[in-house]
Structure formats: C-alpha cells, structure tokens
Design an enzyme around this catalytic site. Structure first.
Site, PDB file in Angstrom:
ATOM      1  N   ALA A 193       2.080   5.123  -0.472  1.00 50.06           N
ATOM      2  CA  ALA A 193       1.343   6.385  -0.551  1.00 50.06           C
ATOM      3  C   ALA A 193       2.174   7.463  -0.215  1.00 50.06           C
ATOM      4  CB  ALA A 193       0.522   6.073   0.688  1.00 50.06           C
ATOM      5  N   LYS A 214       0.846  -1.098  -0.061  1.00 49.41           N
ATOM      6  CA  LYS A 214      -0.038  -0.054   0.060  1.00 49.41           C
ATOM      7  C   LYS A 214       0.716   1.176  -0.035  1.00 49.41           C
ATOM      8  CE  LYS A 214      -4.052  -2.090   2.331  1.00 49.41           C
ATOM      9  NZ  LYS A 214      -3.462  -3.347   2.802  1.00 49.41           N
TER      10      LYS A 214
END
Length: 268
Positions: free
Chosen positions: A96, A94
């Site tokens: 980011a 994930k």
C-alpha cells in the site's frame, strides 16, 4: 453474474501463466482450498504446511510474523514443500505505497518476496502506480511468472473496503490484464463482459465458527462459492485449538470441491 465454467476451461484461455497453473493444479488435485498459516515459528510453520499440503492448492503466508525467519531456513524448505505437495505460494503482503517503494518492498530487504511467492496482493489506495511498481519488480528479479490480487473487500467487521473504494479498485485491476489475476473479495467482481476472468479468493470462511473477538466474520463454504468465490481461504479452522490439520484439511477440501461442483451443475 457468477462464472460457472470449470477450472480447466478457464485455464485454457486465461492470459496469465500464474492463473493457468493455479486452475490446472486445482483441477488435478480437486481442491480450491488455500491454507492461511499465521504462526510465529519456522518449525510450526513448516510442520503445518507439510500436514496440510496434500489438501490445498495454495498456502497463504504472512512471512513477517515468523520470529526466527531466515531465507535458507524458512523459504527454501517452503519451496521444497510446494514441490513435494504441488501447491502454490501466496504472500499476503497487502502492499500500500507508491510504485517505487512497493517495488523495493517486494524485491529487496530481508524477505525478497518476488523471488519465491507466486502471488501477492495490494491495496488500491495508491492507484495503478502500485501495480506498475510490483510488475516492474517481478520482471526485474525473476523469470518465473508472478500474479497480483487486489484487495477489493475484506472479511473484518467495519471494513472500509466497500462501495466506491471497491469500484475504484476494480478499475485499477483493469490496467494490467496479465499481472492482476483477481481479487481478495467476498463475491464475484464482474468484468466478464469486458473479457476479464478474475480469480476471487475469499478469507473468513468457516464450517463451524461465526466470528472471533477481534472482528473477524465467517461465512460458510457453500455461501461464498455460490456468490462467486474460486478459492476459499481458511486459517484457524484448519489448525486452531483442538483441531487436527489433516482431518480439517480433508474436510474443507471436500466441502469446497463439492460446492464448486454444485455451482457448475456437476453435483446435485
């Protein structure tokens, strides 16, 4: 509109080598099951994967959970298991951050994710620069094909990933047709009319439970496949308390495959 083509048909014309391999693997093993293995020790991690390997197309890792991680002791045996049981690896990182930072997170540090994970994922919050950074990292560190999933929707209660955020994430995905292979989402994300064939992987799938105390919400296998899911992601449903991983692996594989056959009209 939900894609009703077979995995073989989709593999034959997909621009991504990662997607081609995954579809072919799914068809040959007759499975659309991804095992999510979130456990704190290498021993338990590898043991569960060895038991579940015959039933899965993909193993999903959170490699930073493992307290006794080492590349030689954790990753090399994982790669060997992927060859033994013929599955692919998806590190659920994930990402980011800005492009240069995610490139370094992907390729460097303790985990060196780009060297062993076929697929990883990223949030859309930083725009397409994140996609560009990850693609550059893959190109610079490995000759093996790599693929990226964008996080379009989440299965947790109260998630902010919906509406305009989801729409913007879809636009980012369009920036690289070969590297961005699909989404973490709860349904089909469209794009067929523009020539995109995105793979939809869906967490929060359960045959028994409806949720947990930490906000996870579960949907049934038939429900998610009928709304466009290609790969079902299952974790505790496979190896939680009192569950036999081999029994549950077979059960979820059969449920997922039968739902796929129903969607394509191959099973009444």
């Amino acid at each position: 509109m939900v894609n009703t083509e077979t995995y073989t048909e989709r593999a034959s014309k997909h621009p991504s080598k990662v997607a081609q391999r995954l579809f072919q693997l799914m068809e040959s093993k007759k499975t659309n099951l991804c095992a999510s293995i979130d456990v704190p020790t290498t021993k338990e991690f590898l043991s569960l994967i060895d038991k579940l390997g015959p039933f899965i197309c993909l193993v999903k890792t959170h490699i930073d959970i493992i307290s006794d991680f080492s590349y030689e002791g954790t990753i090399l045996p994982l790669i060997e298991l992927s060859k033994k049981h013929n599955f692919m690896i998806f590190e659920d990182r994930k990402f980011a951050d800005i492009g240069n930072t995610v490139k370094l997170q992907y390729t460097s540090g303790v985990y060196k994710i780009s060297s062993w994970s076929d697929i990883t994922n990223a949030h859309g919050v930083t725009g397409k620069g994140g996609v560009e950074g990850l693609k550059k990292g893959a190109d610079e560190t490995t000759n093996e094909p790599r693929g990226l999933l964008m996080l379009a929707e989440l299965s947790s209660k109260g998630s902010l990933a919906y509406g305009e955020y989801t729409n913007k994430t879809i636009e980012i995905a369009k920036s690289d047709k070969e590297f961005v292979i699909g989404f973490i989402a709860q349904r089909d994300m469209g794009g067929h009319d523009q020539g995109f064939d995105w793979i939809i992987m869906t967490p929060g799938v359960g045959l028994d439970d409806k949720g947990d105390a930490l906000g996870q919400q579960y949907r049934t296998v038939d429900e998610v496949i009928s709304t466009g899911t290609d790969v079902i992601i299952v974790g505790r449903g496979l190896f939680g308390k009192g569950r036999d991983p081999e029994v549950e692996g077979k059960r979820y594989r059969e449920a997922g495959w039968n739902a796929y056959l129903k969607k394509n009209g191959q099973l009444e």
